[in-house]
Motif scaffolding. Structure first.
Motif, mmCIF file in Angstrom:
data_model
loop_
_atom_site.group_PDB
_atom_site.id
_atom_site.type_symbol
_atom_site.label_atom_id
_atom_site.label_comp_id
_atom_site.label_asym_id
_atom_site.label_seq_id
_atom_site.Cartn_x
_atom_site.Cartn_y
_atom_site.Cartn_z
ATOM 1 N N LYS A 218 0.885 -1.142 0.107
ATOM 2 C CA LYS A 218 0.073 0.122 0.107
ATOM 3 C C LYS A 218 0.569 1.302 0.058
ATOM 4 O O LYS A 218 0.533 2.380 -0.756
ATOM 5 C CB LYS A 218 -1.135 -0.032 1.263
ATOM 6 C CG LYS A 218 -1.826 1.286 1.281
ATOM 7 C CD LYS A 218 -2.864 1.079 2.644
ATOM 8 C CE LYS A 218 -3.618 2.444 2.553
ATOM 9 N NZ LYS A 218 -4.556 2.145 3.714
ATOM 10 N N MET A 219 1.874 1.253 0.813
ATOM 11 C CA MET A 219 2.767 2.489 0.954
ATOM 12 C C MET A 219 4.124 2.517 -0.090
ATOM 13 O O MET A 219 4.732 3.379 -0.255
ATOM 14 C CB MET A 219 3.514 2.533 2.298
ATOM 15 C CG MET A 219 2.520 2.601 3.331
ATOM 16 S SD MET A 219 1.512 4.191 3.096
ATOM 17 C CE MET A 219 0.066 3.887 4.185
ATOM 18 N N GLY A 220 3.947 1.338 -1.071
ATOM 19 C CA GLY A 220 5.047 1.439 -1.962
ATOM 20 C C GLY A 220 6.279 1.188 -1.450
ATOM 21 O O GLY A 220 7.323 1.764 -2.095
ATOM 22 N N CYS A 221 6.521 0.132 -0.465
ATOM 23 C CA CYS A 221 7.768 -0.012 0.210
ATOM 24 C C CYS A 221 8.073 -1.567 0.100
ATOM 25 O O CYS A 221 8.897 -2.026 1.201
ATOM 26 C CB CYS A 221 7.494 0.140 1.590
ATOM 27 S SG CYS A 221 7.206 1.942 1.891
ATOM 28 N N LEU A 222 8.046 -2.191 -0.936
ATOM 29 C CA LEU A 222 8.268 -3.589 -1.149
ATOM 30 C C LEU A 222 9.814 -3.764 -1.052
ATOM 31 O O LEU A 222 10.280 -4.845 -0.740
ATOM 32 C CB LEU A 222 7.885 -4.190 -2.373
ATOM 33 C CG LEU A 222 6.241 -4.459 -2.247
ATOM 34 C CD1 LEU A 222 5.631 -4.772 -3.664
ATOM 35 C CD2 LEU A 222 5.722 -5.383 -1.018
ATOM 36 N N GLU A 223 10.457 -2.691 -1.640
ATOM 37 C CA GLU A 223 12.143 -2.711 -1.560
ATOM 38 C C GLU A 223 12.485 -2.682 -0.217
ATOM 39 O O GLU A 223 13.808 -3.134 -0.182
ATOM 40 C CB GLU A 223 12.672 -1.764 -2.558
ATOM 41 C CG GLU A 223 12.268 -2.066 -3.845
ATOM 42 C CD GLU A 223 13.102 -1.063 -4.903
ATOM 43 O OE1 GLU A 223 13.982 -0.354 -4.455
ATOM 44 O OE2 GLU A 223 12.827 -1.053 -5.944
ATOM 45 N N TYR A 224 11.807 -2.557 0.904
ATOM 46 C CA TYR A 224 12.408 -2.709 2.198
ATOM 47 C C TYR A 224 13.060 -4.140 2.355
ATOM 48 O O TYR A 224 13.681 -4.319 3.342
ATOM 49 C CB TYR A 224 11.202 -2.509 3.181
ATOM 50 C CG TYR A 224 10.778 -1.181 3.518
ATOM 51 C CD1 TYR A 224 11.380 -0.108 2.730
ATOM 52 C CD2 TYR A 224 9.807 -0.762 4.420
ATOM 53 C CE1 TYR A 224 10.654 1.297 3.259
ATOM 54 C CE2 TYR A 224 9.307 0.259 4.819
ATOM 55 C CZ TYR A 224 9.785 1.416 4.228
ATOM 56 O OH TYR A 224 9.371 2.555 4.492
ATOM 57 N N LYS A 225 12.246 -5.268 1.527
ATOM 58 C CA LYS A 225 12.663 -6.433 1.596
ATOM 59 C C LYS A 225 14.286 -6.564 1.685
ATOM 60 O O LYS A 225 14.964 -7.417 2.300
ATOM 61 C CB LYS A 225 12.136 -7.387 0.639
ATOM 62 C CG LYS A 225 10.531 -7.482 1.252
ATOM 63 C CD LYS A 225 9.722 -8.259 0.227
ATOM 64 C CE LYS A 225 8.219 -8.315 0.775
ATOM 65 N NZ LYS A 225 7.565 -9.405 -0.241
#
Length: 261
Positions: A218-225
């Motif tokens: 939702k927050m566009g933060c999948l690259e946190y992974k």
């Protein structure tokens, strides 16, 4: 042994031949990367592990790109002049594979062409280290907790190795920070990103790994992974987080942070 660790952004706009007039809006990030390069060079690493959300991504497994030689470029962005040739650390790749393949979701692939998420950090960090060996690692479609645990498993191999190893997470933060974002705007994304950065500064890793998949998407933060793998690697290390820069002139978060060993 681990001698250097950091988070670096990877937007192609950081490269002058691509960013051109837009690069001026990324001055803080460019200056931070130049400072990071100085610290990287001073740590005398022999191998650089680059953790990226791009590359060969597998639904179930983390992927080590096992190639003796790599070429990275920005041809897809109209830059036909800048090219980087790197050599792989096959010995370290094999050692990790043999140690983790029966206990962790890991596979090896051979893909000599690397995308911009590898090119951009190499352009800056390896500016005076063209001889550095690299080990490209791609994140998986798994939770932050699983990425963190995989990083912890990697740490055992990194700290046990006699060679000097640097590790970076090449990743952006939220890509929905403003109406300028190519992925649209998400209300609350700025606060979400800042809370994440504060957790990094405080080494509050449980708060990071508690973030759920739906929140990240939702927050566009999948690259946190990709960053979570790095956090797993340094979780037992007495490092000192140093925020060098954070900006989002085009609606995408560019974070540069070193975890001083």
């Amino acid at each position: 042994m681990l001698v250097f660790s950091a988070i670096t952004p990877h937007t192609p706009l950081l490269i002058p031949t691509v960013g051109k007039e837009h690069a001026a809006k990324l001055t803080a990030t460019i200056n931070a990367l130049k400072k990071l390069e100085s610290n990287f060079y001073a740590s005398f690493p022999e191998t650089l592990i680059i953790i990226s959300p791009h590359g060969t991504v597998n639904e179930q497994s983390f992927v080590i790109n096992f190639s003796p030689k790599y070429k990275s470029h920005l041809g897809e962005f109209g830059d036909l002049t800048n090219k980087i040739v790197s050599h792989g650390d096959n010995a370290l790749s094999y050692k990790i594979k043999e140690s983790l393949e029966t206990t962790e979701p890991l596979q090896l692939t051979t893909a000599p062409e690397l995308d911009y998420s590898f090119f951009v950090p190499l352009y800056y960090l390896a500016a005076h280290r063209p001889d550095i060996k690299i080990l490209p690692l791609s994140s998986a479609h798994a939770s932050l907790t699983e990425h963190f645990k995989f990083g912890q498993a990697l740490a055992e191999q990194i700290f046990a190795d006699t060679k000097r190893i640097a590790v970076i997470a090449s990743a952006e933060t939220s890509n929905k920070l403003s109406k300028d974002s190519p992925n649209g705007y998400a209300a609350g994304a700025k606060k979400f990103d800042q809370k994440f950065i504060d957790a990094l500064k405080q080494k509050n890793y449980p708060e990071v790994t508690a973030l759920g998949e739906k929140q990240l998407e939702k927050m566009g933060c999948l690259e946190y992974k990709a960053i979570a793998v790095l956090l797993g690697i340094i979780s037992e290390c007495n490092c000192r987080p140093q925020l060098l820069s954070y900006e989002y002139p085009f609606g995408v978060g560019h974070l540069t942070m070193e975890f001083e060993i």
